[in-house]
Write an enzyme that holds these catalytic residues in place. Structure first.
Site: not given
Ligand code: ADP
Ligand code: MG
Length: 589
Positions: A217, A395, A398, A440-441, A482
């Site tokens: 509660h 963010g 890293g 992405t990285s 990419g």
């Molecule tokens: P997310 O974008 O999925 O959060 P990260 O933060 O680990 O992944 O990585 C971001 C980095 O990925 C960006 O600073 C850029 O350098 C790289 N990046 C994003 N899109 C592409 C792409 N289409 N081709 C190459 N590098 C990319």
């Molecule tokens: Mg990112």
């Protein structure tokens, strides 16, 4: 904080009306609360759970076959009146008696007690089963003073299942009380809850503090401690519960890890990762455990751990099927007829048979050292890369790079130990990077490293030209996947200047170590220069303007990695000894 309400005083009633509408196939609103939609075919004991509102799915969410016959619904955190309890009982009762069940609170005891007197005077058999599971609320010598918290659920479940199978009132009550005697709960709170319309929570904890021994509660914990890690919290909760193991306890237990309303399921699963192994290590078998929200306290942040020590009478009642709006336990999944599959599977391959020359294995050790150097650098830069990514991205750069390189480093070392050549070591590192990093990285680094490894093969130690070809394969794969072009403000903006410079210098006859160093400087300069660019790819694109003035995080980390791996991949560094892995993360704590 409650955001959706009209008149705060009407909140509980309006919530009940909405609930009964959406679940009209299972429940029916009556004066004082709600009951099952369908009357039982035969007379059965009516199990009526109750108490204040604010605890959903307790209590109305638990109305249905195998659980409650009805719920008496008071205002938020307020006992329902005797009149409410009476009228719900009248609506639910089918000739075999009524059992009211609720947590041990003075208001509830009085109101359900008065309703019981009235029902008894009319000749209806009625009993009360109080729940007293909270070990923090009174010492073991005074268990009858303890309040009821999430242990409500196991007691209700036992009562409901016993009534459903047709047990007599006396038998239902006996089993319910037995379940209560064998149930213990301990909880901890991280932040207080706020009443609809109120401006401040009922209590608050200083940053970094946790209250051990919460109530449901909004009562804060009975004493405050520093906020532990999930592991420490799990140890604390399990330790305290097991210290109160009832006499004649067996080895089979029902377990509930309950969220109080503002604690995410994912957090509960993390905590479960500590709690379950600790209980199993004590020799317990966990019977159909529940992790989720079963008894909440508005939007309180907190968790509680409940254990009910089962026996041959209680276990069938705990595992019996139930179907209610908020809680379903069936046996459909087990009745499909297929065999249960044991163990976990990651779909991964087992240790491959590696075919490599001794020379390539030697170079593979150099590659492992290179990844290790990248690992050290990324751990040091983790926070800075995260801050850069947070400016226009999410963010996580890293964190993602650290996860990726940690996994890559472990996989590369393992492959090396199994006799892999350099190509397979890099491919294994890439696969692990992609698997664990996310983002992405992560995909790009993972695929790039694999391509580099495939270009390298497992026979030769690369000379300058093979090294240039490897780096080109890495870059091509990243561009192919990419689809970023120069100037899009991605890692490609550092990568392409590197490959161009390295190939040119090597073609001009510069030694590979010197060529690498000069190319790495070009990459660093190009990464820095991305500060002036607007991102045209990736997550930073929608907030492109914000990123002006900050270099691209992916380009920055790439330039950094290429700088530190140079002495290794070009053979300029002294070859490493057999054990090179240090727990880098530990230095960062
Ligand atoms: P997310 O974008 O999925 O959060 P990260 O933060 O680990 O992944 O990585 C971001 C980095 O990925 C960006 O600073 C850029 O350098 C790289 N990046 C994003 N899109 C592409 C792409 N289409 N081709 C190459 N590098 C990319
Ligand atoms: Mg990112």
């Amino acid at each position: 904080m409650t955001k959706i309400f009209n008149d705060p005083a009407e909140f509980a009633e309006e919530a009940l009306a909405g609930f009964c509408d959406v679940h009209s196939d299972l429940v029916r609103q009556v004066s004082g609360g709600a009951v099952r939609r369908y009357r039982p075919a035969q007379p059965k004991v009516a199990v009526l759970a109750g108490g204040g509102s604010g605890h959903y799915p307790a209590f109305s969410g638990l109305i249905g076959t195998g659980l409650a016959d009805g719920a008496v619904v008071g205002n938020i955190f307020t006992s329902p009146s005797a009149q409410q309890a009476y009228s719900v009982a009248k609506a639910a009762e089918s000739g075999a008696g009524v059992v009211f069940t609720y947590g041990n609170y003075a208001g509830d005891v009085m109101n359900f007690g008065m309703a019981s007197e009235r029902l008894a005077a009319e000749g209806i058999a009625v009993e009360n089963v109080l729940v007293t599971d909270d070990i923090a609320s009174a010492p073991p010598s005074e268990t009858e003073k303890r309040r009821g918290i999430a242990g409500d659920f196991t007691v209700f479940k036992v009562l409901g299942a016993a009534a459903e199978r047709g047990d007599s009132l006396a038998e239902v009550v006996r089993l319910g009380r037995k379940a209560n005697r064998r149930t213990r709960t301990i909880g901890s709170a991280f932040a207080g809850c706020t009443f609809p319309g109120a401006e401040a929570p009922l209590f608050s904890l200083p940053d970094g503090q946790m209250g051990l021994g919460l109530g449901i509660h909004g009562e804060p914990g009975l004493h405050d401690t520093g906020l532990p890690s999930a592991k420490e919290l799990g140890q604390e909760l399990v330790g305290r519960l097991l210290a109160e193991t009832p006499e004649s306890a067996g080895e089979r237990i029902a377990v509930i890890l309950n969220g109080l309303g503002a604690t995410k399921h994912e957090e509960l699963f993390v905590l479960w990762g500590t709690v379950a192994p600790l209980l199993r290590a004590e020799g317990y078998t966990l019977v159909m455990p529940e992790v989720g929200e079963l008894v909440t306290s508005l939007d309180m942040a907190g968790v509680s751990l409940t254990v009910t020590w089962l026996d041959e009478e209680l276990e069938p009642l705990w595992v019996a099927p139930a179907e209610t709006p908020a809680y379903r336990r069936g046996n459909a999944a087990r009745e499909t007829g297929g065999a249960a599959v044991e163990g976990t599977s990651d779909g991964g391959a087992s240790a491959a048979d590696f075919d490599a020359t001794e020379a390539s294995r030697g170079y593979a050790a150099t590659c492992v050292a290179a990844i290790e150097a990248a690992r050290t650098a990324l751990h040091e830069a983790e926070e800075r890369l995260g801050r850069m990514d947070a400016i226009a991205g999410d963010g996580d750069h890293g964190r993602g790079m650290v996860r990726g390189v940690d996994a890559a480093s472990a996989a590369a070392s393992a492959a090396l130990e199994q006799g892999a050549g350099a190509g397979d070591v890099l491919a294994a590192a890439g696969d692990a990077w992609a698997d664990k990093a996310g983002g992405t990285s992560g995909v790009l680094w993972g695929a790039g490293l694999r391509a580099w490894g495939e270009s390298l093969g497992n026979a030769e130690v690369p000379g300058p030209r093979e090294l240039a070809a490897g780096v080109a394969a890495f870059a091509n794969r990243i561009v192919q996947l990419g689809k970023a072009e120069t100037g899009d403000k991605t890692m490609v903006d550092a990568l392409l200047p590197f490959t161009a410079a390295f190939s040119r210098l090597v073609a001009e006859g510069t030694g590979q170590a010197a060529a690498w160093e000069e190319a790495a400087q070009a990459a660093a300069g190009a990464a820095q220069a991305t500060a002036a660019l607007l991102p045209l790819k990736g997550r930073a694109r929608p907030l492109a303007e914000k990123s002006l003035g900050t270099p691209d995080p992916g380009a920055t980390s790439l330039a950094m990695i290429f700088a530190v791996i140079g002495p290794h991949v070009t053979g300029a560094a002294v070859p490493p000894g057999p054990s090179v892995r240090e727990p880098v993360g530990a230095q960062q704590q």
